[in-house]
Design an enzyme around this catalytic site. Structure first.
Site, PDB file in Angstrom:
ATOM      1  N   LEU B  12      32.852  38.017   5.472  1.00  0.00           N
ATOM      2  CA  LEU B  12      32.625  38.850   6.720  1.00  0.00           C
ATOM      3  C   LEU B  12      34.179  38.673   7.495  1.00  0.00           C
ATOM      4  O   LEU B  12      34.285  38.342   8.507  1.00  0.00           O
ATOM      5  CB  LEU B  12      31.657  38.208   7.786  1.00  0.00           C
ATOM      6  CG  LEU B  12      31.171  39.361   8.914  1.00  0.00           C
ATOM      7  CD1 LEU B  12      31.092  40.604   8.501  1.00  0.00           C
ATOM      8  CD2 LEU B  12      30.067  38.489   9.513  1.00  0.00           C
ATOM      9  N   THR B  14      38.065  41.013   7.820  1.00  0.00           N
ATOM     10  CA  THR B  14      38.279  42.168   8.480  1.00  0.00           C
ATOM     11  C   THR B  14      37.766  43.681   7.853  1.00  0.00           C
ATOM     12  O   THR B  14      37.116  44.501   8.510  1.00  0.00           O
ATOM     13  CB  THR B  14      40.030  42.586   8.809  1.00  0.00           C
ATOM     14  OG1 THR B  14      40.504  42.490   7.110  1.00  0.00           O
ATOM     15  CG2 THR B  14      40.574  41.600   9.637  1.00  0.00           C
ATOM     16  N   VAL B  15      37.507  43.475   6.532  1.00  0.00           N
ATOM     17  CA  VAL B  15      37.157  44.697   5.518  1.00  0.00           C
ATOM     18  C   VAL B  15      35.538  44.670   6.056  1.00  0.00           C
ATOM     19  O   VAL B  15      34.882  45.723   6.365  1.00  0.00           O
ATOM     20  CB  VAL B  15      37.355  44.649   4.287  1.00  0.00           C
ATOM     21  CG1 VAL B  15      36.723  45.837   3.473  1.00  0.00           C
ATOM     22  CG2 VAL B  15      38.890  44.765   4.056  1.00  0.00           C
ATOM     23  N   THR B  17      33.822  43.519   8.444  1.00  0.00           N
ATOM     24  CA  THR B  17      33.659  43.911   9.896  1.00  0.00           C
ATOM     25  C   THR B  17      33.916  45.520   9.937  1.00  0.00           C
ATOM     26  O   THR B  17      33.049  46.205  10.599  1.00  0.00           O
ATOM     27  CB  THR B  17      34.740  43.430  10.784  1.00  0.00           C
ATOM     28  OG1 THR B  17      34.443  42.070  10.553  1.00  0.00           O
ATOM     29  CG2 THR B  17      34.158  43.769  12.269  1.00  0.00           C
ATOM     30  N   LYS B 107      40.127  43.893  -6.977  1.00  0.00           N
ATOM     31  CA  LYS B 107      41.106  44.124  -8.027  1.00  0.00           C
ATOM     32  C   LYS B 107      41.252  43.266  -9.158  1.00  0.00           C
ATOM     33  O   LYS B 107      41.358  43.476 -10.290  1.00  0.00           O
ATOM     34  CB  LYS B 107      42.297  45.020  -7.423  1.00  0.00           C
ATOM     35  CG  LYS B 107      42.982  43.996  -6.566  1.00  0.00           C
ATOM     36  CD  LYS B 107      44.430  44.627  -6.049  1.00  0.00           C
ATOM     37  CE  LYS B 107      45.108  43.607  -5.073  1.00  0.00           C
ATOM     38  NZ  LYS B 107      44.246  43.257  -3.623  1.00  0.00           N
ATOM     39  N   GLY B 136      43.251  51.394  -1.600  1.00  0.00           N
ATOM     40  CA  GLY B 136      42.549  51.356  -0.534  1.00  0.00           C
ATOM     41  C   GLY B 136      41.682  52.542  -0.247  1.00  0.00           C
ATOM     42  O   GLY B 136      40.555  52.842  -0.752  1.00  0.00           O
ATOM     43  N   ASP B 203      50.301  42.612  -8.205  1.00  0.00           N
ATOM     44  CA  ASP B 203      49.119  43.334  -7.597  1.00  0.00           C
ATOM     45  C   ASP B 203      49.085  44.863  -8.183  1.00  0.00           C
ATOM     46  O   ASP B 203      48.031  45.482  -8.526  1.00  0.00           O
ATOM     47  CB  ASP B 203      49.582  43.331  -6.020  1.00  0.00           C
ATOM     48  CG  ASP B 203      48.464  44.172  -5.264  1.00  0.00           C
ATOM     49  OD1 ASP B 203      47.483  43.733  -4.880  1.00  0.00           O
ATOM     50  OD2 ASP B 203      48.789  45.417  -5.015  1.00  0.00           O
ATOM     51  N   LYS B 207      46.162  47.044 -10.590  1.00  0.00           N
ATOM     52  CA  LYS B 207      45.799  48.386 -10.089  1.00  0.00           C
ATOM     53  C   LYS B 207      45.902  49.416 -11.394  1.00  0.00           C
ATOM     54  O   LYS B 207      44.989  50.267 -11.713  1.00  0.00           O
ATOM     55  CB  LYS B 207      46.266  48.983  -8.889  1.00  0.00           C
ATOM     56  CG  LYS B 207      45.660  48.106  -7.839  1.00  0.00           C
ATOM     57  CD  LYS B 207      46.559  48.140  -6.633  1.00  0.00           C
ATOM     58  CE  LYS B 207      46.023  47.453  -5.375  1.00  0.00           C
ATOM     59  NZ  LYS B 207      47.084  47.272  -4.153  1.00  0.00           N
TER      60      LYS B 207
END
Lengths: 430, 430
Positions: B12, B14-15, B17, B107, B136, B203, B207
């Protein structure tokens, strides 16, 4: 042995041929994804002879009688690629009444009779898909319907007419005149002999009507769209815009204001830093501003046989999957909202005014007074050139309402010494 | 009275929320589209106290025991937003075994263990969606899976790491050094305190592995991706590139060559006229070249709580629709192909070489001889600056194979007088 899904094709021009080619080339992949062999069985054409060789190549039968397709119970999907309203509309309606699913690329039809066709498809539990009707190869309708379903779209800005974008790119980057650019677009086959629908913004308006339906769930009719094309746009404005850091683009804009929207098509000044400013030549793009995602843009070819055919085939695949899963009859766009238009007092924007004024003292003052009366203030004010007799003044305002803009236009028109050359909205400055 | 679809949330932050906020804000629209009330019922968190106020605000219960979610038969979907491999992987596998559908933004997990998870989801007839794992807020995976199903993708170029694109934009447009740009990205919260995954290209590679799976149906593993980041990129190269008409971008590239593909991540020189060159700051974009559509590009925010949450919620809506239509258990990406990698003899491109050489006659000749031996010819050759002792030579080749490039690199390294400063691929020149 997989089931065969039989399709009837109305119209066998370049897009129709593209559909045949794609289905042939990607047979295996499509069969893997849908679990069926997807096959064009019959094509309805005007002239049997000219299409005979093609029919043999792809192994389909030709007919000049629409009933051969409508009455064929084995044909489950009709792909309409004839264009214009009639007889396409009648054929589609008859096909729906026979329980056939529809794929069409017909923007004129969808923009003007979309709700009627959608309702009829619903009534007969049929699918009706038309991804290719807006921005050719860009899967923008599907993206809005599926991926932005959890979002709240505030603004849609579209370069949705490739012909005019090609012309404007040539005018901006190669200093060609409007007439030269048009002749070139016609020579390249982008523009029709009668370019009215393109240069007067009507084609773009059709697409904005469809996009507004998807983005805001509202059915806007063509007369409710404020439409202005690029006919006769002067190189002076193009050069001035460039000098101030903007590109002139024919923009279709649909904006939400609380529970209402406003839709317009017009040449606008786009800040060179805005993503849509970099869309060149015959390409299309749809820029979306939304509460969740923020700024996103979808870019690609807006026309052409292959891109359009690709969108048609992806609609076919969607329907094939729905048939297999027995989930047909759901709307392409199920988002519905009461249609309400924003009044011109509540549509805001920055505006570019270009004026021809006498080259005598006091002209700036008079213009400033007139603007102040409408409570309009400037962001930029430039005197561009003068021949000693007349001068050209260009002003970019701060955010004002469309009503204020109209008030200023009237005031300028009522000032005998002033000649209003152009007014355009400015986007991307915030 | 509509059915309620209950969801368990793992993590829980920021995403998470953001997901709660979106579901609340768009309750009506989501219920209209899915025919169900979609509700987050429970959240699995590490610390109950810090999240208590939030739980009350959104009316959900908190737990520190994963079994409270896994054993709850009413919870049909689990949304995993914890990140990293473990314990996320174990929890997702257990949830699938219990027949729960999964949405994840992870990812690292998908790139490294995607096939295993997809197989497990298939086995248990569950949905597994992960749109938010790549780029995103851009619905790129869905677009490839649905809209490009009838197309043949040849090339995918992605700016899929916002941190490094922000840094590069600052280096190019504000002449900031690598160190300054990194410090600024960290201050703005784009880059982590340990920026390894971003600046070393890892990163982006995750992806690209996922994108390759969708675009080509092939499972490429991380060690099969040629990865180079932007760590220590010099302003000299940035300036030289700009002068020659290019922008340096960290590009993830996946290209098809007949039945094989090559995947790499590296800083590359992008011609300023290529659409992907205009992608600035923290934005992401995926450019696709395909046989049908031609060139298309999908642009938007690559990270951030709201955009990521929007993708998560659109996955939830997809699953909700599938549950309602009883069509769950189909793969997010059903396109599968035998994985085969292109050998370096068959990967082609133009390359930029920058070298430090003694400022004496004959250096150009020596370099030319060495290139000629590898059958490499030049498109551009520039001597940039000299301090009287050493000079800097920059060469851009015509199309050569990666094997030829490597041969030239070795030859330069074996030439005592030459110091190889940088080699980068050049894109967008054709």
């Amino acid at each position: 042995m997989k089931d065969t899904l039989k399709i009837g094709l109305l119209g066998l021009g370049t897009v129709g041929t593209g559909v045949l080619t794609l289905l042939k080339e990607h047979q295996e992949k499509i069969s893997q994804v849908t679990g069926m062999n997807v096959v064009i069985e019959k094509a309805f054409v005007r002239n049997l002879e000219t299409k005979q060789a093609q029919a043999e190549e792809y192994g389909l039968s030709l007919t000049t009688s629409i009933d051969d397709i409508l009455e064929d119970k084995e044909i489950q999907i009709v792909v309409e690629l004839m264009g214009t309203i009639e007889p396409a509309k009648t054929y589609i309606m008859k096909a729906l009444e026979k329980g056939k699913h529809i794929v069409t690329a017909n923007k004129d039809l969808l923009a003007q009779h979309g709700s009627e066709l959608v309702a009829l498809a619903q009534k007969h539990h049929c699918d009706l898909y038309y991804e290719a009707s807006v921005a050719g190869g860009i899967p923008i309708l599907r993206t809005i319907a599926n991926s932005l379903a959890a979002d709240n779209i505030q603004q849609v800005l579209g370069i949705v007419n490739g012909t005019t974008n090609y012309m404007l790119t040539q005018m901006v980057s190669a200093d060609k005149s409007y007439e030269e650019a048009l002749a070139e677009a016609q020579a390249l086959g982008f523009a029709e002999a009668d370019p009215t629908n393109d240069v007067d913004g009507i084609d773009a308006a059709y697409k904005m009507v469809i996009l507004s339906q998807f983005a805001f769930g509202m059915n806007v009719s063509l007369p409710q769209v404020d439409i202005r094309g690029i006919r006769g746009l002067s190189l002076d404005d193009v050069a001035m815009a460039k000098q101030l850091g903007y590109e002139i683009k024919l923009i279709g804009s649909a904006e939400q204001n609380e529970n209402s929207i406003s839709v317009e098509v017009a040449p606008m000044l786009v800040n060179q830093k805005h993503p849509i400013a970099s869309v060149r030549n015959e390409y299309n793009a749809v820029f979306i501003k939304s509460a969740g995602v923020g700024e996103s843009m979808y870019y690609g070819p807006g026309a052409g046989a292959k891109p359009t055919a690709t969108s048609v085939v992806s609609d076919l695949i969607t329907i094939a999957k729905n048939i297999r899963l027995a989930t047909t009859g759901h709307m392409f766009n199920s988002y519905q909202h009461k249609t309400q238009l924003t009044s011109s007092e509540n549509v805001f924007g920055q505006y570019y005014f270009s004026l021809d004024v006498p080259d005598t003292p006091g002209q700036f003052l008079q213009l400033t007074q007139l603007m102040t009366k409408a409570e309009v203030s400037f962001d930029q004010l430039v005197q561009q050139k003068s021949d000693g007799q007349r001068a050209r003044i260009v002003a970019i305002t701060h955010q004002i309402s469309k009503a204020q803009m109209q008030q200023v236009v009237i005031a300028i028109q009522n000032t005998e010494a002033f000649q209003l050359l152009n007014v355009m909205k400015v986007i991307g400055d915030e």
